[in-house]
Design a protein around this motif. Sequence first.
Motif, PDB file in Angstrom:
ATOM      1  N   HIS A   7     -10.268   8.953  -4.071  1.00  0.00           N
ATOM      2  CA  HIS A   7      -9.440   9.150  -2.870  1.00  0.00           C
ATOM      3  C   HIS A   7      -9.986  10.298  -2.021  1.00  0.00           C
ATOM      4  O   HIS A   7      -9.742  10.381  -0.819  1.00  0.00           O
TER       5      HIS A   7
ATOM      6  N   ASN B  37       3.081   8.220   1.795  1.00  0.00           N
ATOM      7  CA  ASN B  37       2.276   9.324   1.253  1.00  0.00           C
ATOM      8  C   ASN B  37       2.699  10.581   1.997  1.00  0.00           C
ATOM      9  O   ASN B  37       3.508  10.505   2.931  1.00  0.00           O
ATOM     10  N   PRO B  38       2.196  11.766   1.620  1.00  0.00           N
ATOM     11  CA  PRO B  38       2.698  12.974   2.296  1.00  0.00           C
ATOM     12  C   PRO B  38       2.312  13.053   3.775  1.00  0.00           C
ATOM     13  O   PRO B  38       2.856  13.884   4.508  1.00  0.00           O
ATOM     14  N   ASN B  39       1.400  12.204   4.207  1.00  0.00           N
ATOM     15  CA  ASN B  39       1.031  12.162   5.626  1.00  0.00           C
ATOM     16  C   ASN B  39       1.935  11.198   6.401  1.00  0.00           C
ATOM     17  O   ASN B  39       2.328  11.487   7.528  1.00  0.00           O
TER      18      ASN B  39
ATOM     19  N   ILE C 185      -5.261  15.582   1.703  1.00  0.00           N
ATOM     20  CA  ILE C 185      -5.296  15.107   0.313  1.00  0.00           C
ATOM     21  C   ILE C 185      -5.546  16.281  -0.639  1.00  0.00           C
ATOM     22  O   ILE C 185      -4.904  16.391  -1.686  1.00  0.00           O
TER      23      ILE C 185
ATOM     24  N   HIS D  69       1.205   5.508  -1.789  1.00  0.00           N
ATOM     25  CA  HIS D  69       0.741   6.633  -2.616  1.00  0.00           C
ATOM     26  C   HIS D  69       2.011   7.395  -3.015  1.00  0.00           C
ATOM     27  O   HIS D  69       2.327   8.421  -2.395  1.00  0.00           O
TER      28      HIS D  69
ATOM     29  N   HIS E  88      -6.050  -0.559   6.239  1.00  0.00           N
ATOM     30  CA  HIS E  88      -6.232   0.240   7.464  1.00  0.00           C
ATOM     31  C   HIS E  88      -6.901  -0.588   8.558  1.00  0.00           C
ATOM     32  O   HIS E  88      -6.249  -1.119   9.423  1.00  0.00           O
TER      33      HIS E  88
ATOM     34  N   ASP F 227       2.291   2.534   3.414  1.00  0.00           N
ATOM     35  CA  ASP F 227       1.373   3.668   3.231  1.00  0.00           C
ATOM     36  C   ASP F 227       2.137   4.930   2.865  1.00  0.00           C
ATOM     37  O   ASP F 227       1.686   6.033   3.168  1.00  0.00           O
TER      38      ASP F 227
ATOM     39  N   PHE G 137     -11.490   5.595  -0.938  1.00  0.00           N
ATOM     40  CA  PHE G 137     -11.326   5.946   0.481  1.00  0.00           C
ATOM     41  C   PHE G 137     -12.732   5.963   1.086  1.00  0.00           C
ATOM     42  O   PHE G 137     -13.467   6.943   0.961  1.00  0.00           O
TER      43      PHE G 137
ATOM     44  N   GLU H 228     -10.966   3.092   8.730  1.00  0.00           N
ATOM     45  CA  GLU H 228      -9.744   3.715   9.280  1.00  0.00           C
ATOM     46  C   GLU H 228     -10.066   4.615  10.473  1.00  0.00           C
ATOM     47  O   GLU H 228      -9.609   4.368  11.587  1.00  0.00           O
TER      48      GLU H 228
ATOM     49  N   HIS I  46      -9.453   1.401   0.904  1.00  0.00           N
ATOM     50  CA  HIS I  46      -9.251   1.961   2.247  1.00  0.00           C
ATOM     51  C   HIS I  46     -10.558   1.833   3.028  1.00  0.00           C
ATOM     52  O   HIS I  46     -11.580   2.388   2.605  1.00  0.00           O
TER      53      HIS I  46
ATOM     54  N   HIS J 267       0.848  -1.204   0.000  1.00  0.00           N
ATOM     55  CA  HIS J 267       0.000   0.000   0.000  1.00  0.00           C
ATOM     56  C   HIS J 267       0.877   1.245   0.000  1.00  0.00           C
ATOM     57  O   HIS J 267       1.498   1.584   1.013  1.00  0.00           O
TER      58      HIS J 267
ATOM     59  N   TYR K  26      -4.272  11.577  -6.480  1.00  0.00           N
ATOM     60  CA  TYR K  26      -4.087  12.996  -6.180  1.00  0.00           C
ATOM     61  C   TYR K  26      -4.388  13.841  -7.426  1.00  0.00           C
ATOM     62  O   TYR K  26      -3.888  14.955  -7.573  1.00  0.00           O
TER      63      TYR K  26
ATOM     64  N   ARG L  22       4.132  18.162   2.808  1.00  0.00           N
ATOM     65  CA  ARG L  22       3.169  18.553   3.846  1.00  0.00           C
ATOM     66  C   ARG L  22       3.813  18.512   5.238  1.00  0.00           C
ATOM     67  O   ARG L  22       3.160  18.142   6.218  1.00  0.00           O
TER      68      ARG L  22
ATOM     69  N   TYR M 212      -6.322  14.208  11.663  1.00  0.00           N
ATOM     70  CA  TYR M 212      -6.256  14.059  10.204  1.00  0.00           C
ATOM     71  C   TYR M 212      -7.464  14.732   9.562  1.00  0.00           C
ATOM     72  O   TYR M 212      -7.335  15.472   8.584  1.00  0.00           O
TER      73      TYR M 212
HETATM   74  N1  LIG Z   1      -6.483   7.537   4.206  1.00  0.00           N
HETATM   75  C1  LIG Z   1      -6.397   7.858   3.019  1.00  0.00           C
HETATM   76  N2  LIG Z   1      -5.293   7.933   2.259  1.00  0.00           N
HETATM   77  C2  LIG Z   1      -3.952   7.966   2.738  1.00  0.00           C
HETATM   78  C3  LIG Z   1      -3.554   9.320   3.175  1.00  0.00           C
HETATM   79  C4  LIG Z   1      -3.370  10.181   2.015  1.00  0.00           C
HETATM   80  C5  LIG Z   1      -2.954  11.580   2.345  1.00  0.00           C
HETATM   81  O1  LIG Z   1      -3.151  12.033   3.486  1.00  0.00           O
HETATM   82  O2  LIG Z   1      -2.434  12.219   1.432  1.00  0.00           O
HETATM   83  C6  LIG Z   1      -3.666   6.875   3.753  1.00  0.00           C
HETATM   84  O3  LIG Z   1      -3.896   5.723   3.397  1.00  0.00           O
HETATM   85  O4  LIG Z   1      -3.171   7.128   4.843  1.00  0.00           O
END
Ligand SMILES: N=CN[C@@H](CCC(=O)O)C(=O)O
Length: 387
Positions: A153, A297-299, A80, A50, A244, A295, A193, A224, A221, A48, A120, A57, A70
């Motif tokens: 997403h 991703n920018p988070n 996102i 992104h 998740h 996972d 999502f 979560e 997803h 998983h 995105y 971020r 979040y």
């Molecule tokens: N929860 C949704 N999508 C991502 C987070 C994506 C984002 O914050 O850019 C995840 O799997 O954590």
Amino acid sequence: MRGRRCCDGFIEAIGPADVIQKQFSEATFEERIDCSGKCILPGLVDAHTHPVWAGERVHEFVMKLAGATYMDIHQAGGGINFTVERTRQASEEELFRSLQQRLQCMLRAGTTLVECKSGYGLALKEELKMLRVIERARRELPVGISATYCGAHAVPRGKTALEAADDIISNHLPKLKELGRNGEMHIDNIDVFCEEGVFDLDSTRRILQSGKEMGLQINFHGDELHPMRAAELGAELGARAVSHLEEVSDAGITAMAAAGCCAVLLPTTAYMLRLKQPRARKMLDEGVIVALGSDFNPNAYCFSMPMVMHLACVNMRMSMPEALAAATINAAYALGKSHTHGSLEVGKQGDFIVINASRWEHLIYQFGGHHELIEYVIVKGKVIYKK
Ligand SMILES: N=CN[C@@H](CCC(=O)O)C(=O)O
Ligand SMILES: [Zn+2]
């Protein structure tokens, strides 16, 4: 290997060194690696990620450390949506270059097969841009890629979830089908999502069902931040995997076990967002196939499956063999590739890593130590990275 039958990137034989040496005494090889005193593991599989986006971020990390959730950030137009704006502004070339660098970091940490999501872009034109970037990586880069369309997403600005779902079903999916038929793009999975304030269960069901009808594997997803009955939906639809699952119900776990629907757990996210941990022990005890993903991703900015396994052991109480299985054969299962990837077996793709330790557990135990430990990363029998 030359001089006798060659399996071209697939594992030809496994056994004690003296037996193998005798068996291949006539053969010549491009390279011989002496692994005495070291461990060989299957290449890690990240179920998983992104990895295609522009605009960092890090400022949101500051906000989260100060207590923002979040969803606070998402609803204020960050998260996102912030990344969607930046990704739409980026050129395809820029996105490809950053993806290439990120995949290189993943390879360096032992990942040889990785799931890569779009998501995105949201609008068809922008989603196609992301998917072309993933397709180019699939064709040009050494790492294995499982491509996921994740146009659902987030709900794009100016649309309701219902309108966004209709657009995906009537416009996005037919276009993807056409591109797949022409051989222009290969997409493996469909993702949504499914979350309060994003896509509800009904919209999720409609999108996933349409994706399945055009031959995509369902891998989405769910459960979560709120209990959504996503696990139950995954089991009902014959999903390959649900990711998740921090808020999964007991009934959802039972349904996933019965349906052979894989739970992709993401320890970095639960850790980063200080969520409650997914109940890995209960899932394992009930017979759910558990896989792991970074996972990225920018988070959740983490490339490293060894660190993910460490977090899974400490925070989710998985054993080290369970974590290794979750980051190899079970993750390959989540991507529909466990017949070719995820374990060292004759006939499977020759993807493996060599670690400089006499016990493989060091790869998990030495938190953040994988750069020192991993000496070789090999994909399809070719050395892709050498320390
Ligand atoms: N929860 C949704 N999508 C991502 C987070 C994506 C984002 O914050 O850019 C995840 O799997 O954590
Ligand atoms: Zn995700």
